[in-house]
Motif scaffolding. Structure first.
Motif, short mmCIF file in Angstrom:
data_model
loop_
_atom_site.label_atom_id
_atom_site.label_comp_id
_atom_site.label_asym_id
_atom_site.label_seq_id
_atom_site.Cartn_x
_atom_site.Cartn_y
_atom_site.Cartn_z
N SER A 199 33.15 42.05 50.51
CA SER A 199 33.49 43.22 49.71
C SER A 199 33.15 42.90 48.26
O SER A 199 33.59 41.88 47.73
CB SER A 199 34.97 43.55 49.85
OG SER A 199 35.29 44.69 49.10
N CYS A 200 32.32 43.72 47.64
CA CYS A 200 31.85 43.46 46.27
C CYS A 200 32.44 44.46 45.30
O CYS A 200 32.51 45.66 45.59
CB CYS A 200 30.33 43.53 46.23
SG CYS A 200 29.53 42.37 47.34
N LEU A 201 32.84 43.97 44.15
CA LEU A 201 33.37 44.81 43.07
C LEU A 201 32.47 44.67 41.86
O LEU A 201 32.14 43.56 41.46
CB LEU A 201 34.79 44.39 42.70
CG LEU A 201 35.83 44.38 43.82
CD1 LEU A 201 37.14 43.80 43.31
CD2 LEU A 201 36.04 45.77 44.36
N VAL A 202 32.10 45.80 41.27
CA VAL A 202 31.33 45.79 40.04
C VAL A 202 32.29 46.22 38.94
O VAL A 202 32.75 47.34 38.90
CB VAL A 202 30.12 46.75 40.12
CG1 VAL A 202 29.34 46.73 38.82
CG2 VAL A 202 29.24 46.40 41.31
N ARG A 203 32.60 45.27 38.06
CA ARG A 203 33.58 45.55 37.01
C ARG A 203 33.02 45.15 35.65
O ARG A 203 31.97 44.54 35.54
CB ARG A 203 34.89 44.83 37.30
CG ARG A 203 34.77 43.34 37.31
CD ARG A 203 36.14 42.71 37.41
NE ARG A 203 36.07 41.29 37.64
CZ ARG A 203 35.82 40.38 36.72
NH1 ARG A 203 35.60 40.75 35.48
NH2 ARG A 203 35.76 39.12 37.01
N GLU A 204 33.77 45.46 34.65
CA GLU A 204 33.39 45.17 33.27
C GLU A 204 33.19 43.66 33.08
O GLU A 204 33.95 42.85 33.59
CB GLU A 204 34.51 45.67 32.36
CG GLU A 204 34.20 45.70 30.92
CD GLU A 204 35.30 46.40 30.14
OE1 GLU A 204 35.25 46.30 28.91
OE2 GLU A 204 36.18 47.02 30.74
N TYR A 205 32.14 43.31 32.34
CA TYR A 205 31.80 41.91 32.09
C TYR A 205 32.59 41.38 30.90
O TYR A 205 32.73 42.04 29.87
CB TYR A 205 30.30 41.80 31.82
CG TYR A 205 29.84 40.42 31.46
CD1 TYR A 205 29.92 39.38 32.37
CD2 TYR A 205 29.33 40.15 30.20
CE1 TYR A 205 29.50 38.10 32.05
CE2 TYR A 205 28.89 38.87 29.86
CZ TYR A 205 28.99 37.86 30.80
OH TYR A 205 28.56 36.60 30.46
N CYS A 206 33.13 40.18 31.04
CA CYS A 206 33.84 39.50 29.96
C CYS A 206 33.06 38.24 29.60
O CYS A 206 33.18 37.21 30.28
CB CYS A 206 35.26 39.15 30.38
SG CYS A 206 36.31 40.58 30.58
N PRO A 207 32.27 38.28 28.52
CA PRO A 207 31.40 37.15 28.19
C PRO A 207 32.13 35.89 27.75
O PRO A 207 31.54 34.81 27.71
CB PRO A 207 30.53 37.70 27.06
CG PRO A 207 31.31 38.81 26.47
CD PRO A 207 32.13 39.38 27.58
N GLY A 208 33.42 35.97 27.46
CA GLY A 208 34.16 34.80 27.02
C GLY A 208 34.63 33.92 28.16
O GLY A 208 35.24 32.87 27.93
N GLY A 209 34.36 34.31 29.40
CA GLY A 209 34.82 33.52 30.54
C GLY A 209 36.30 33.75 30.81
O GLY A 209 36.83 34.82 30.54
N ASP A 210 36.96 32.72 31.30
CA ASP A 210 38.39 32.83 31.55
C ASP A 210 39.17 31.87 30.64
O ASP A 210 38.58 31.04 29.95
CB ASP A 210 38.71 32.59 33.03
CG ASP A 210 38.30 31.22 33.51
OD1 ASP A 210 38.64 30.22 32.84
OD2 ASP A 210 37.65 31.14 34.56
N LEU A 211 40.47 32.02 30.64
CA LEU A 211 41.32 31.23 29.74
C LEU A 211 41.27 29.74 30.07
O LEU A 211 41.33 28.90 29.17
CB LEU A 211 42.75 31.75 29.81
CG LEU A 211 43.62 31.57 28.59
CD1 LEU A 211 42.97 32.17 27.35
CD2 LEU A 211 44.98 32.17 28.80
N LEU A 212 41.13 29.39 31.35
CA LEU A 212 41.05 27.97 31.71
C LEU A 212 39.78 27.34 31.14
O LEU A 212 39.83 26.24 30.58
CB LEU A 212 41.08 27.80 33.23
CG LEU A 212 41.02 26.36 33.72
CD1 LEU A 212 42.25 25.58 33.26
CD2 LEU A 212 40.90 26.31 35.23
#
Length: 106
Positions: free
Chosen positions: A20-33
Protein backbone atom coordinates in the motif's frame (compact mmCIF):
# COMPACT_ATOMS: atom_id res chain seq x y z
CA UNK A 1 -9.40 14.40 8.25
CA UNK A 2 -6.47 16.40 9.68
CA UNK A 3 -5.86 19.89 8.40
CA UNK A 4 -2.98 21.33 10.39
CA UNK A 5 0.54 22.49 9.50
CA UNK A 6 2.04 19.83 11.81
CA UNK A 7 0.70 16.93 9.71
CA UNK A 8 1.73 16.06 6.14
CA UNK A 9 -0.90 16.39 3.43
CA UNK A 10 -1.92 13.05 1.92
CA UNK A 11 -2.11 13.49 -1.86
CA UNK A 12 -2.90 9.93 -2.96
CA UNK A 13 -3.08 6.32 -1.86
CA UNK A 14 -2.78 3.27 -4.08
CA UNK A 15 -1.96 -0.42 -3.94
CA UNK A 16 1.00 -1.76 -5.89
CA UNK A 17 1.23 -5.54 -5.90
CA UNK A 18 1.20 -6.41 -2.19
CA UNK A 19 2.16 -2.93 -0.97
CA UNK A 20 0.00 0.00 0.00
CA UNK A 21 1.60 3.28 -1.12
CA UNK A 22 0.96 6.76 0.25
CA UNK A 23 1.94 9.93 -1.57
CA UNK A 24 2.33 12.67 1.01
CA UNK A 25 4.01 15.99 1.49
CA UNK A 26 7.81 15.88 1.34
CA UNK A 27 9.85 16.97 4.37
CA UNK A 28 13.40 17.74 3.20
CA UNK A 29 14.77 17.97 6.74
CA UNK A 30 14.41 14.23 7.32
CA UNK A 31 13.29 13.05 10.73
CA UNK A 32 14.18 14.14 14.25
CA UNK A 33 16.40 11.10 14.88
CA UNK A 34 18.52 11.84 11.80
CA UNK A 35 18.75 15.50 12.81
CA UNK A 36 19.81 14.48 16.31
CA UNK A 37 22.50 12.16 14.95
CA UNK A 38 23.91 15.02 12.86
CA UNK A 39 24.55 17.10 15.98
CA UNK A 40 28.21 17.15 17.00
CA UNK A 41 27.57 15.91 20.55
CA UNK A 42 24.45 13.83 19.67
CA UNK A 43 22.08 16.13 21.55
CA UNK A 44 20.03 19.23 20.89
CA UNK A 45 20.70 22.55 22.53
CA UNK A 46 18.21 23.49 25.25
CA UNK A 47 16.42 26.08 23.04
CA UNK A 48 16.15 23.55 20.19
CA UNK A 49 14.83 20.84 22.51
CA UNK A 50 12.24 23.26 23.91
CA UNK A 51 11.20 24.26 20.38
CA UNK A 52 10.72 20.66 19.19
CA UNK A 53 8.96 19.64 22.41
CA UNK A 54 6.57 22.60 22.14
CA UNK A 55 5.74 21.82 18.51
CA UNK A 56 5.10 18.15 19.28
CA UNK A 57 2.89 19.20 22.20
CA UNK A 58 0.83 21.51 19.94
CA UNK A 59 0.45 18.72 17.36
CA UNK A 60 -0.66 16.24 20.03
CA UNK A 61 -3.08 18.80 21.47
CA UNK A 62 -4.67 19.23 18.03
CA UNK A 63 -4.99 15.45 17.64
CA UNK A 64 -6.60 15.24 21.07
CA UNK A 65 -9.12 17.92 20.10
CA UNK A 66 -9.91 15.94 16.92
CA UNK A 67 -10.49 12.78 18.94
CA UNK A 68 -7.37 10.97 17.74
CA UNK A 69 -5.08 8.98 20.02
CA UNK A 70 -1.56 9.00 18.54
CA UNK A 71 0.28 5.91 19.79
CA UNK A 72 3.57 5.92 17.89
CA UNK A 73 5.51 8.96 19.10
CA UNK A 74 9.24 8.47 18.51
CA UNK A 75 11.95 10.59 16.85
CA UNK A 76 11.67 8.63 13.58
CA UNK A 77 8.02 9.73 13.24
CA UNK A 78 8.70 13.43 13.79
CA UNK A 79 9.58 14.84 10.37
CA UNK A 80 11.38 18.15 9.90
CA UNK A 81 10.23 20.63 7.26
CA UNK A 82 12.53 22.88 5.29
CA UNK A 83 11.93 25.78 7.70
CA UNK A 84 12.69 23.61 10.75
CA UNK A 85 9.08 23.10 11.82
CA UNK A 86 7.90 19.57 12.61
CA UNK A 87 5.30 17.23 11.15
CA UNK A 88 4.05 14.05 12.82
CA UNK A 89 3.76 10.98 10.62
CA UNK A 90 2.90 7.27 10.83
CA UNK A 91 -0.67 7.09 12.05
CA UNK A 92 -1.14 3.34 11.60
CA UNK A 93 -1.35 2.71 15.37
CA UNK A 94 -3.63 5.70 16.03
CA UNK A 95 -7.16 5.31 17.33
CA UNK A 96 -10.31 7.40 17.22
CA UNK A 97 -11.51 8.23 20.74
CA UNK A 98 -14.95 6.69 20.15
CA UNK A 99 -13.26 3.36 19.28
CA UNK A 100 -11.02 3.69 22.34
CA UNK A 101 -13.99 4.44 24.61
CA UNK A 102 -15.99 1.48 23.30
CA UNK A 103 -13.04 -0.90 23.76
CA UNK A 104 -12.92 -0.20 27.50
CA UNK A 105 -16.69 -0.19 28.20
CA UNK A 106 -17.71 -3.14 30.32
Amino acid sequence: MLDHPFFPTLYAEFDFFHCSCLVREYCPGGDLLTLLQRQSDMRFSVPSAKFYAAEVLVALEYLHMMGVIYRDLKPENVLVQEDGRIMLSDFDLSLQCDVFTQAFKM
